[in-house]
Design a protein around this motif. Sequence first.
Motif, PDB file in Angstrom:
ATOM      1  N   LEU A   1       0.818  -1.216   0.000  1.00  0.00           N
ATOM      2  CA  LEU A   1       0.000   0.000   0.000  1.00  0.00           C
ATOM      3  C   LEU A   1       0.853   1.268   0.000  1.00  0.00           C
ATOM      4  O   LEU A   1       0.415   2.317  -0.483  1.00  0.00           O
ATOM      5  CB  LEU A   1      -0.941   0.012   1.201  1.00  0.00           C
ATOM      6  CG  LEU A   1      -2.214  -0.826   1.085  1.00  0.00           C
ATOM      7  CD1 LEU A   1      -2.952  -0.867   2.418  1.00  0.00           C
ATOM      8  CD2 LEU A   1      -3.129  -0.308  -0.016  1.00  0.00           C
ATOM      9  N   THR A   2       2.062   1.176   0.548  1.00  0.00           N
ATOM     10  CA  THR A   2       2.956   2.336   0.544  1.00  0.00           C
ATOM     11  C   THR A   2       3.825   2.386  -0.713  1.00  0.00           C
ATOM     12  O   THR A   2       4.653   3.290  -0.845  1.00  0.00           O
ATOM     13  CB  THR A   2       3.884   2.326   1.776  1.00  0.00           C
ATOM     14  OG1 THR A   2       4.741   1.180   1.722  1.00  0.00           O
ATOM     15  CG2 THR A   2       3.078   2.297   3.063  1.00  0.00           C
ATOM     16  N   GLY A   3       3.634   1.409  -1.605  1.00  0.00           N
ATOM     17  CA  GLY A   3       4.433   1.356  -2.823  1.00  0.00           C
ATOM     18  C   GLY A   3       5.703   0.544  -2.686  1.00  0.00           C
ATOM     19  O   GLY A   3       6.566   0.578  -3.577  1.00  0.00           O
ATOM     20  N   GLY A   4       5.849  -0.199  -1.591  1.00  0.00           N
ATOM     21  CA  GLY A   4       7.041  -1.007  -1.368  1.00  0.00           C
ATOM     22  C   GLY A   4       6.797  -2.483  -1.663  1.00  0.00           C
ATOM     23  O   GLY A   4       5.755  -2.865  -2.202  1.00  0.00           O
TER      24      GLY A   4
ATOM     25  N   GLY B   1       1.137   5.856  -0.259  1.00  0.00           N
ATOM     26  CA  GLY B   1       1.192   5.121  -1.515  1.00  0.00           C
ATOM     27  C   GLY B   1       0.643   5.907  -2.683  1.00  0.00           C
ATOM     28  O   GLY B   1       1.043   5.710  -3.823  1.00  0.00           O
ATOM     29  N   GLY B   2      -0.286   6.831  -2.383  1.00  0.00           N
ATOM     30  CA  GLY B   2      -0.883   7.626  -3.448  1.00  0.00           C
ATOM     31  C   GLY B   2      -0.018   8.778  -3.893  1.00  0.00           C
ATOM     32  O   GLY B   2       0.146   9.028  -5.094  1.00  0.00           O
TER      33      GLY B   2
ATOM     34  N   GLY C   1      -6.705  -7.168  -5.288  1.00  0.00           N
ATOM     35  CA  GLY C   1      -7.016  -5.837  -5.800  1.00  0.00           C
ATOM     36  C   GLY C   1      -6.144  -4.708  -5.322  1.00  0.00           C
ATOM     37  O   GLY C   1      -6.341  -3.558  -5.717  1.00  0.00           O
ATOM     38  N   THR C   2      -5.144  -4.986  -4.466  1.00  0.00           N
ATOM     39  CA  THR C   2      -4.238  -3.927  -4.025  1.00  0.00           C
ATOM     40  C   THR C   2      -3.301  -3.569  -5.165  1.00  0.00           C
ATOM     41  O   THR C   2      -2.665  -4.448  -5.754  1.00  0.00           O
ATOM     42  CB  THR C   2      -3.426  -4.366  -2.801  1.00  0.00           C
ATOM     43  OG1 THR C   2      -4.322  -4.633  -1.715  1.00  0.00           O
ATOM     44  CG2 THR C   2      -2.441  -3.292  -2.371  1.00  0.00           C
ATOM     45  N   ALA C   3      -3.218  -2.272  -5.483  1.00  0.00           N
ATOM     46  CA  ALA C   3      -2.364  -1.815  -6.576  1.00  0.00           C
ATOM     47  C   ALA C   3      -0.900  -2.006  -6.206  1.00  0.00           C
ATOM     48  O   ALA C   3      -0.477  -1.611  -5.113  1.00  0.00           O
ATOM     49  CB  ALA C   3      -2.639  -0.348  -6.883  1.00  0.00           C
TER      50      ALA C   3
END
Length: 314
Positions: free
Chosen positions: A61-64, A194-195, A256-258
């Motif tokens: 979720l944080t992009g990691g 993350g956004g 569904g988590t990006a």
Amino acid sequence: MRSSREILKNPEMLTLLGFIVICLFFSIATSEFLTFTNISNILRQVSINGILAVGMTFVILTGGIDLSVGSVMAFTGTIMAGLMINNGLPPYIGILLGILLGAAVGYINGMFVAYAKIPAIIVTLAMMEIARGLALLYTGGYPLSGMPSSFTFIGRGYLFGVIPMPVIIMALVFFLAYIILNHLPLGRYIYALGGNEEAVRLSGIKVKRIKALVFMVSGVTASISGLIITSRLASGQPNAGVGFELDAIAAVVLGGTAISGGRGHIFGTFLGALLLGVLSNGLNLVGVSPYVQRVLKGAIIIGAIYYSSTRKKD
């Protein structure tokens, strides 16, 4: 009523539909699928990957990304076993120290990612090797056996003689994750990070601390999974958890988590883990080769990530 187009744009609904279709297929393909024993076995197996996937959800979720969870799971599991077998500590002390160790390893990952600004994939890949090596060094490459029965109950026992204990633990972990992500400020910060990381930083939120915390959460969930598998096998296995990071990532993206962060839901992660568990169990029952299953799992991950990227463009 939702239109079919709206349903297709909802990743959780797609995963749920896929889960239903797979269950229907295997219930027709083999009479063993819908038995109480098999369903209990599926839930017990799903619990390990599901708990791992909770921590992975926080990180993604944080992009990691966290590639070390399988090795951390083995490392903490062998330490718990060793503390009980070699040092004679009571199970609750061994469990507590093992979970604290998992939190420490996860926090070290987060510190390197957040403060040293090393890419998460590099840091956790290195930690994957370090943790696995430490587990092998600690055990000499051999399993540690001789667990007390009170410890093995965690992985093998049942609540009220019906619900497997690992399923109870998984439910508690998912519930806590839901509360954090949906009802606490930390959850909002994780999604926001993350956004748009720069916007979060400019708003005065301590981005580095949040990054370190999410990796610590991943370390804790990895150690809880290590607790369950060590208890279930009644031994500390230094080679446990090989490839489990792939299963955890698959559950998260399938739910569904990006993969780029900022979007997803913990309920989707649960559905993803459940779908993978049912698929693996059903394929085993109908006699599909484990090698073919690995190919299918890889294809599922690519498909889920592709779907996520196209949905982001829309």
